[in-house]
Every structure is written in structure tokens, then in C-alpha cells.
Design a protein around this motif. Structure first.
Motif, short mmCIF file in Angstrom:
data_model
loop_
_atom_site.label_atom_id
_atom_site.label_comp_id
_atom_site.label_asym_id
_atom_site.label_seq_id
_atom_site.Cartn_x
_atom_site.Cartn_y
_atom_site.Cartn_z
N TYR A 101 0.70 -1.22 -0.01
CA TYR A 101 0.15 -0.13 -0.12
C TYR A 101 0.69 1.37 0.22
O TYR A 101 1.97 1.41 0.75
CB TYR A 101 -0.80 0.00 1.12
CG TYR A 101 -1.78 1.24 1.23
CD1 TYR A 101 -2.71 1.55 0.26
CD2 TYR A 101 -1.73 1.97 2.37
CE1 TYR A 101 -3.63 2.45 0.64
CE2 TYR A 101 -2.48 3.29 2.50
CZ TYR A 101 -3.52 3.39 1.54
OH TYR A 101 -4.32 4.38 1.76
N TRP A 102 0.52 2.21 -0.89
CA TRP A 102 1.01 3.51 -0.85
C TRP A 102 -0.06 4.38 -0.45
O TRP A 102 -0.75 4.74 -1.28
CB TRP A 102 1.57 3.60 -2.37
CG TRP A 102 2.88 3.14 -3.03
CD1 TRP A 102 3.98 3.73 -2.88
CD2 TRP A 102 2.60 1.76 -3.39
NE1 TRP A 102 5.07 2.38 -3.26
CE2 TRP A 102 4.23 1.53 -3.68
CE3 TRP A 102 1.82 0.79 -3.44
CZ2 TRP A 102 4.51 0.10 -4.26
CZ3 TRP A 102 2.24 -0.48 -4.09
CH2 TRP A 102 3.63 -0.81 -4.34
N PRO A 103 0.19 4.83 0.85
CA PRO A 103 -0.76 5.97 1.49
C PRO A 103 -0.83 7.08 0.64
O PRO A 103 -1.80 7.78 0.69
CB PRO A 103 -0.49 5.79 3.03
CG PRO A 103 1.04 5.46 2.98
CD PRO A 103 1.28 4.32 1.85
N GLU A 104 0.29 7.82 0.50
CA GLU A 104 0.29 9.05 -0.27
C GLU A 104 -0.38 8.96 -1.68
O GLU A 104 -0.78 10.07 -2.08
CB GLU A 104 1.70 9.53 -0.43
CG GLU A 104 2.21 9.84 0.88
CD GLU A 104 1.73 11.27 1.69
OE1 GLU A 104 1.59 11.92 0.93
OE2 GLU A 104 1.62 10.96 2.76
N LEU A 105 -0.47 7.95 -2.38
CA LEU A 105 -0.95 7.68 -3.70
C LEU A 105 -2.47 7.10 -3.66
O LEU A 105 -3.02 6.94 -4.50
CB LEU A 105 0.00 7.18 -4.55
CG LEU A 105 1.32 7.75 -4.74
CD1 LEU A 105 2.12 6.67 -5.51
CD2 LEU A 105 1.24 8.94 -5.41
N ASP A 106 -2.97 6.41 -2.44
CA ASP A 106 -4.01 5.73 -2.20
C ASP A 106 -4.00 4.51 -3.20
O ASP A 106 -5.10 4.32 -4.02
CB ASP A 106 -5.40 6.38 -2.50
CG ASP A 106 -6.40 5.73 -2.09
OD1 ASP A 106 -6.04 4.72 -0.93
OD2 ASP A 106 -7.60 6.25 -2.41
N VAL A 107 -2.91 3.87 -3.44
CA VAL A 107 -2.84 2.63 -4.38
C VAL A 107 -2.41 1.55 -3.45
O VAL A 107 -1.45 1.26 -2.51
CB VAL A 107 -1.51 3.05 -5.38
CG1 VAL A 107 -1.33 1.64 -6.15
CG2 VAL A 107 -1.88 4.01 -6.19
N ASP A 108 -3.07 0.29 -3.75
CA ASP A 108 -2.71 -0.69 -2.98
C ASP A 108 -2.74 -1.92 -4.26
O ASP A 108 -3.43 -1.94 -5.01
CB ASP A 108 -3.88 -1.13 -1.83
CG ASP A 108 -5.12 -1.34 -2.30
OD1 ASP A 108 -5.89 -2.25 -1.94
OD2 ASP A 108 -5.69 -0.52 -3.04
N LEU A 109 -1.72 -2.60 -3.92
CA LEU A 109 -1.60 -3.89 -5.06
C LEU A 109 -1.38 -5.22 -4.34
O LEU A 109 -0.66 -5.13 -3.39
CB LEU A 109 -0.40 -3.47 -5.94
CG LEU A 109 -0.39 -2.35 -6.70
CD1 LEU A 109 0.83 -1.79 -7.22
CD2 LEU A 109 -1.36 -2.29 -7.80
N HIS A 110 -2.00 -6.13 -5.02
CA HIS A 110 -1.58 -7.52 -4.64
C HIS A 110 -0.14 -7.91 -5.15
O HIS A 110 0.04 -7.38 -6.28
CB HIS A 110 -2.79 -8.47 -5.16
CG HIS A 110 -2.42 -9.85 -4.41
ND1 HIS A 110 -1.63 -10.79 -4.76
CD2 HIS A 110 -3.24 -10.34 -3.31
CE1 HIS A 110 -1.79 -11.80 -4.05
NE2 HIS A 110 -2.73 -11.73 -3.26
N VAL A 111 0.61 -8.43 -4.34
CA VAL A 111 2.02 -8.77 -4.83
C VAL A 111 2.22 -9.65 -6.32
O VAL A 111 2.82 -9.23 -7.14
CB VAL A 111 3.07 -9.47 -3.92
CG1 VAL A 111 4.21 -9.99 -4.33
CG2 VAL A 111 3.10 -8.53 -2.63
N ASP A 112 1.11 -10.61 -6.30
CA ASP A 112 1.00 -11.28 -7.76
C ASP A 112 0.67 -10.48 -8.77
O ASP A 112 0.99 -10.78 -9.91
CB ASP A 112 -0.19 -12.42 -7.42
CG ASP A 112 0.09 -13.46 -6.72
OD1 ASP A 112 1.50 -13.64 -6.85
OD2 ASP A 112 -0.59 -14.25 -6.18
N SER A 113 -0.05 -9.18 -8.78
CA SER A 113 -0.49 -8.23 -9.67
C SER A 113 0.91 -7.50 -10.12
O SER A 113 1.12 -7.29 -11.35
CB SER A 113 -1.23 -7.40 -9.33
OG SER A 113 -0.71 -6.26 -8.52
N ILE A 114 2.11 -7.62 -9.30
CA ILE A 114 3.41 -7.05 -9.76
C ILE A 114 4.14 -8.15 -10.52
O ILE A 114 4.73 -8.02 -11.44
CB ILE A 114 4.21 -6.54 -8.42
CG1 ILE A 114 3.42 -5.49 -7.82
CG2 ILE A 114 5.53 -6.11 -8.92
CD1 ILE A 114 3.70 -5.03 -6.41
#
Length: 85
Positions: free
Chosen positions: A58-71
Motif C-alpha cells: 500500500y502506498w498511502p500518499e497515492l492511495d494505491v494498493d496492489l496484490h504482490v501477484d499483480s506485480i
């Protein structure tokens, strides 16, 4: 206080093509064309990443959350949400 024990995540580099992450013993690359939310972000915002659990970043300053598998496998997660302009 007991809680979920997770290893830290570290942004190891930002290039003109994308963002490099170190996660456990793994290096992951997030190209801007597949992760466009980071393209116009300030470097300080990119470096502020939290590992909420072993598979969730999670990147709180950007309000972006990603599942590791999506990376690891972005081809399995088609881009649906659009980045801010």
C-alpha cells in the motif's frame, strides 16, 4: 503487541521506465506502462510503501494498493482503474 509479522518492503530504485522493489529475497519491477499511477508521482510518495500483509502493498500518499501477484504477473491483472491525469 501481537500482530501479523511481515518482512519490510523497500523501493530500491526509480528509473524513467518504472519502479524497482525489494520484497524478501526478490527484486520486482513495476513498469510505468503497466502501473501508471506511479508515473507522475513524486519520488517521496513512491518511497512511502507499506506491506500490510505478505501479499498486499500500500502506498498511502497515492492511495494505491496492489496484490504482490499483480506485480509478479501483471498480464493476469488487466488494467481497469485509470490513473489521475
Amino acid at each position: 503487541m501481537p500482530g501479523v509479522d511481515t518482512s519490510p518492503v523497500e523501493v530500491s530504485g526509480v528509473t524513467k521506465l518504472g519502479v524497482w522493489l525489494r520484497l524478501d529475497d526478490e527484486q520486482l519491477f513495476m513498469p510505468f506502462d503497466q502501473f501508471p499511477w506511479f508515473r507522475t508521482a513524486a519520488v517521496a510518495q513512491i518511497f512511502e510503501v507499506e506491506r500490510l500483509n505478505p501479499q498486499h502493498l500500500y502506498w498511502p500518499e497515492l492511495d494505491v494498493d496492489l496484490h504482490v501477484d499483480s506485480i509478479r504477473h501483471p498480464e493476469n491483472f488487466p488494467l481497469v482503474a485509470q490513473p489521475p491525469r
